[in-house]
Design a protein around this motif. Sequence first.
Motif, PDB file in Angstrom:
ATOM      1  N   SER A  92       0.827  -1.206   0.000  1.00 21.33           N
ATOM      2  CA  SER A  92       0.000   0.000   0.000  1.00 21.33           C
ATOM      3  C   SER A  92       0.865   1.262   0.000  1.00 21.33           C
ATOM      4  O   SER A  92       0.550   2.246  -0.681  1.00 21.33           O
ATOM      5  CB  SER A  92      -0.928  -0.009   1.212  1.00 21.33           C
ATOM      6  OG  SER A  92      -1.781  -1.137   1.190  1.00 21.33           O
ATOM      7  N   ARG A  93       1.950   1.248   0.739  1.00 27.78           N
ATOM      8  CA  ARG A  93       2.844   2.408   0.740  1.00 27.78           C
ATOM      9  C   ARG A  93       3.488   2.612  -0.624  1.00 27.78           C
ATOM     10  O   ARG A  93       3.661   3.744  -1.085  1.00 27.78           O
ATOM     11  CB  ARG A  93       3.913   2.235   1.811  1.00 27.78           C
ATOM     12  CG  ARG A  93       3.382   2.266   3.234  1.00 27.78           C
ATOM     13  CD  ARG A  93       4.508   2.377   4.236  1.00 27.78           C
ATOM     14  NE  ARG A  93       5.212   3.645   4.100  1.00 27.78           N
ATOM     15  CZ  ARG A  93       6.320   3.959   4.750  1.00 27.78           C
ATOM     16  NH1 ARG A  93       6.844   3.075   5.586  1.00 27.78           N
ATOM     17  NH2 ARG A  93       6.899   5.124   4.588  1.00 27.78           N
ATOM     18  N   ALA A  94       3.846   1.523  -1.277  1.00 30.09           N
ATOM     19  CA  ALA A  94       4.406   1.645  -2.621  1.00 30.09           C
ATOM     20  C   ALA A  94       3.373   2.237  -3.585  1.00 30.09           C
ATOM     21  O   ALA A  94       3.723   3.040  -4.471  1.00 30.09           O
ATOM     22  CB  ALA A  94       4.885   0.285  -3.116  1.00 30.09           C
ATOM     23  N   SER A  95       2.109   1.862  -3.442  1.00 31.77           N
ATOM     24  CA  SER A  95       1.061   2.425  -4.292  1.00 31.77           C
ATOM     25  C   SER A  95       0.865   3.913  -4.027  1.00 31.77           C
ATOM     26  O   SER A  95       0.656   4.704  -4.962  1.00 31.77           O
ATOM     27  CB  SER A  95      -0.254   1.668  -4.062  1.00 31.77           C
ATOM     28  OG  SER A  95      -0.111   0.302  -4.386  1.00 31.77           O
ATOM     29  N   LEU A  96       0.921   4.299  -2.761  1.00 35.56           N
ATOM     30  CA  LEU A  96       0.786   5.728  -2.438  1.00 35.56           C
ATOM     31  C   LEU A  96       1.963   6.529  -2.983  1.00 35.56           C
ATOM     32  O   LEU A  96       1.792   7.673  -3.462  1.00 35.56           O
ATOM     33  CB  LEU A  96       0.686   5.903  -0.923  1.00 35.56           C
ATOM     34  CG  LEU A  96      -0.606   5.389  -0.272  1.00 35.56           C
ATOM     35  CD1 LEU A  96      -0.486   5.407   1.239  1.00 35.56           C
ATOM     36  CD2 LEU A  96      -1.795   6.236  -0.718  1.00 35.56           C
ATOM     37  N   LYS A  97       3.161   5.973  -2.935  1.00 34.57           N
ATOM     38  CA  LYS A  97       4.326   6.684  -3.462  1.00 34.57           C
ATOM     39  C   LYS A  97       4.255   6.848  -4.978  1.00 34.57           C
ATOM     40  O   LYS A  97       4.861   7.775  -5.530  1.00 34.57           O
ATOM     41  CB  LYS A  97       5.601   5.929  -3.085  1.00 34.57           C
ATOM     42  CG  LYS A  97       5.958   6.001  -1.609  1.00 34.57           C
ATOM     43  CD  LYS A  97       7.228   5.207  -1.319  1.00 34.57           C
ATOM     44  CE  LYS A  97       7.576   5.258   0.167  1.00 34.57           C
ATOM     45  NZ  LYS A  97       8.787   4.458   0.489  1.00 34.57           N
ATOM     46  N   SER A  98       3.556   5.950  -5.652  1.00 34.52           N
ATOM     47  CA  SER A  98       3.470   6.031  -7.105  1.00 34.52           C
ATOM     48  C   SER A  98       2.547   7.147  -7.596  1.00 34.52           C
ATOM     49  O   SER A  98       2.562   7.485  -8.774  1.00 34.52           O
ATOM     50  CB  SER A  98       2.984   4.692  -7.672  1.00 34.52           C
ATOM     51  OG  SER A  98       1.658   4.417  -7.259  1.00 34.52           O
TER      52      SER A  98
ATOM     53  N   VAL B 198      -5.736  11.054  -3.645  1.00 38.53           N
ATOM     54  CA  VAL B 198      -4.599  10.133  -3.596  1.00 38.53           C
ATOM     55  C   VAL B 198      -5.065   8.690  -3.416  1.00 38.53           C
ATOM     56  O   VAL B 198      -4.640   7.792  -4.149  1.00 38.53           O
ATOM     57  CB  VAL B 198      -3.639  10.544  -2.455  1.00 38.53           C
ATOM     58  CG1 VAL B 198      -2.489   9.544  -2.355  1.00 38.53           C
ATOM     59  CG2 VAL B 198      -3.096  11.939  -2.715  1.00 38.53           C
ATOM     60  N   LEU B 199      -5.954   8.469  -2.461  1.00 36.96           N
ATOM     61  CA  LEU B 199      -6.370   7.101  -2.155  1.00 36.96           C
ATOM     62  C   LEU B 199      -7.076   6.412  -3.325  1.00 36.96           C
ATOM     63  O   LEU B 199      -6.785   5.239  -3.608  1.00 36.96           O
ATOM     64  CB  LEU B 199      -7.261   7.102  -0.905  1.00 36.96           C
ATOM     65  CG  LEU B 199      -7.435   5.759  -0.180  1.00 36.96           C
ATOM     66  CD1 LEU B 199      -6.079   5.198   0.217  1.00 36.96           C
ATOM     67  CD2 LEU B 199      -8.319   5.926   1.040  1.00 36.96           C
ATOM     68  N   PRO B 200      -7.992   7.072  -4.042  1.00 39.20           N
ATOM     69  CA  PRO B 200      -8.599   6.389  -5.198  1.00 39.20           C
ATOM     70  C   PRO B 200      -7.584   6.001  -6.270  1.00 39.20           C
ATOM     71  O   PRO B 200      -7.738   4.948  -6.906  1.00 39.20           O
ATOM     72  CB  PRO B 200      -9.600   7.418  -5.728  1.00 39.20           C
ATOM     73  CG  PRO B 200      -9.929   8.269  -4.546  1.00 39.20           C
ATOM     74  CD  PRO B 200      -8.657   8.362  -3.771  1.00 39.20           C
ATOM     75  N   LEU B 201      -6.568   6.825  -6.472  1.00 42.22           N
ATOM     76  CA  LEU B 201      -5.567   6.496  -7.481  1.00 42.22           C
ATOM     77  C   LEU B 201      -4.649   5.362  -7.023  1.00 42.22           C
ATOM     78  O   LEU B 201      -4.137   4.607  -7.854  1.00 42.22           O
ATOM     79  CB  LEU B 201      -4.734   7.739  -7.808  1.00 42.22           C
ATOM     80  CG  LEU B 201      -5.499   8.903  -8.462  1.00 42.22           C
ATOM     81  CD1 LEU B 201      -4.578  10.093  -8.657  1.00 42.22           C
ATOM     82  CD2 LEU B 201      -6.091   8.468  -9.794  1.00 42.22           C
ATOM     83  N   ALA B 202      -4.427   5.249  -5.727  1.00 38.90           N
ATOM     84  CA  ALA B 202      -3.547   4.192  -5.211  1.00 38.90           C
ATOM     85  C   ALA B 202      -4.290   2.907  -4.890  1.00 38.90           C
ATOM     86  O   ALA B 202      -3.647   1.875  -4.635  1.00 38.90           O
ATOM     87  CB  ALA B 202      -2.840   4.687  -3.938  1.00 38.90           C
ATOM     88  N   MET B 203      -5.619   2.926  -4.906  1.00 38.53           N
ATOM     89  CA  MET B 203      -6.391   1.756  -4.491  1.00 38.53           C
ATOM     90  C   MET B 203      -6.139   0.511  -5.346  1.00 38.53           C
ATOM     91  O   MET B 203      -6.100  -0.603  -4.800  1.00 38.53           O
ATOM     92  CB  MET B 203      -7.884   2.093  -4.490  1.00 38.53           C
ATOM     93  CG  MET B 203      -8.756   1.016  -3.876  1.00 38.53           C
ATOM     94  SD  MET B 203      -8.258   0.590  -2.185  1.00 38.53           S
ATOM     95  CE  MET B 203      -8.631   2.115  -1.321  1.00 38.53           C
ATOM     96  N   PRO B 204      -5.975   0.598  -6.677  1.00 40.68           N
ATOM     97  CA  PRO B 204      -5.685  -0.635  -7.442  1.00 40.68           C
ATOM     98  C   PRO B 204      -4.448  -1.366  -6.950  1.00 40.68           C
ATOM     99  O   PRO B 204      -4.461  -2.594  -6.803  1.00 40.68           O
ATOM    100  CB  PRO B 204      -5.511  -0.121  -8.881  1.00 40.68           C
ATOM    101  CG  PRO B 204      -6.317   1.126  -8.919  1.00 40.68           C
ATOM    102  CD  PRO B 204      -6.172   1.748  -7.575  1.00 40.68           C
ATOM    103  N   GLY B 205      -3.383  -0.647  -6.698  1.00 39.86           N
ATOM    104  CA  GLY B 205      -2.183  -1.287  -6.167  1.00 39.86           C
ATOM    105  C   GLY B 205      -2.404  -1.851  -4.780  1.00 39.86           C
ATOM    106  O   GLY B 205      -1.865  -2.920  -4.437  1.00 39.86           O
TER     107      GLY B 205
END
Length: 454
Positions: A327-333, A357-364
């Motif tokens: 999840s942290r890697a997805s947020l960093k992306s 931020v969270l909707p964009l990182a949710m797939p990862g």
Amino acid sequence: MNNITTEPTSFNLPTGIATVPTAVPTPGPSKARGTQARTMDIVNKGLARRYRSERRFKRLGLSAILLSLAFLGVLFISIFANGYTAFKQTFIQLEVFLDPLKIDKEDLGAANYMGLVKKSLTADFPQIKSRADKRKLYGLVSTGAAFDLQDFVQKNRHEIGNTIQIWVPADDDVDMLMKGHISRDVPEIERRMNDTQIGWVDDLLGQSRIKQEFNTRFFTGGDSREPELAGIWGATCGSLYTLLVTLCLSFPIGIATAVYLEEFAPTNRWTDVVEVNINNLAAVPSIVFGLLGLALFLNFFGLPRSAPLVGGLVLTLMTLPTIIIASRASLKSVPPSIREAALGIGASKTQMVAHHVLPLAMPGMLTGTIIGMAQALGETAPLLMIGMVAFIVDIPTGFTDPATVLPVQIFLWADSPERAFLEKTSAAIMVLLCFLVAMNGLAVVLRKKFERRW
């Protein structure tokens, strides 16, 4: 010969003394061309060596991939070769007289159904008189034949007093003989069935009273001491309940932890310690989490042993580091410009994280969660420590009922001496692999569908 050019050199000389020209050598065109040619030769030799190294590296990489695929293929082929026969089951047809003197319509469960099955077998082979031979004859059918007959009578009360024909499961030795796992060519002392029993089976085959059908009991039944009656549905339900507890706990806790550490936590020594410990927990052997669950959930809190609730709590501790790191890697992306734009139009930091931020990182995050769940599905060691290795016959109906899981069920069957349990083990592995492939495939689909490249 090199050309010589002269350049005047001036000195502070007295007036009237002329300047003396000095000679400065310059390389001629032939020498310059020779130096350039030697340099190109060195470069070309180095290029050829590098190209050879690159081709060799590619061949080694391709060989490694092919070798790993070959090993994987051998593994899958061996599992399939040992387990595909478990999806078929041998049945024997019996003619049973439902004696109304032995079956009370008011209390169907009190009748001796196994006695009716034995009486039917004795009628088919009236020449058998000795008790030893009769025991061997009765061993042709499974002990589950009595339960199948009881189910038939309960659904067809009007048949009491009549002679019916019913297909009942054969014993595992008969099943192995029909599937070719017991060879007729070896000496009688080296096989589980003697010549007399094989002759009885041949007589039933000649009367078309033995057949093989799809083994639905394998997918609908629970565990059993008899291989022909054992199924995976109880372990599957235990796995589903355990994974449901794990998902409900690890997903929100993991996402919340990753969001706090990545978006809100200050950069100091305390957060550094937390991050280091999370990364270290991801590499801790799974049996350590089982020991923690044994000490904490069972001994301290007194939760029930061998329950999906405790198994889910233990697997939550094990999968949390994986979900947090993914999840942290997805947020960093997510690009910083998204955060800056949201803050620039007046959004608060919480709104920026929750709405942008969270909707964009949710797939990862979902991908990491599914991979963590797949890892939890295949775990055995931590669940052994909390007692989920018990022999469970009944199908669990809740989170606190005694249960086991598919990997533990495979472990139990692999330790059994009967040949029939070997094919059950391989078949259960095939089912477990299908679940794992499906979960990893779902993770790939989610990533491809929702992923955005910046």
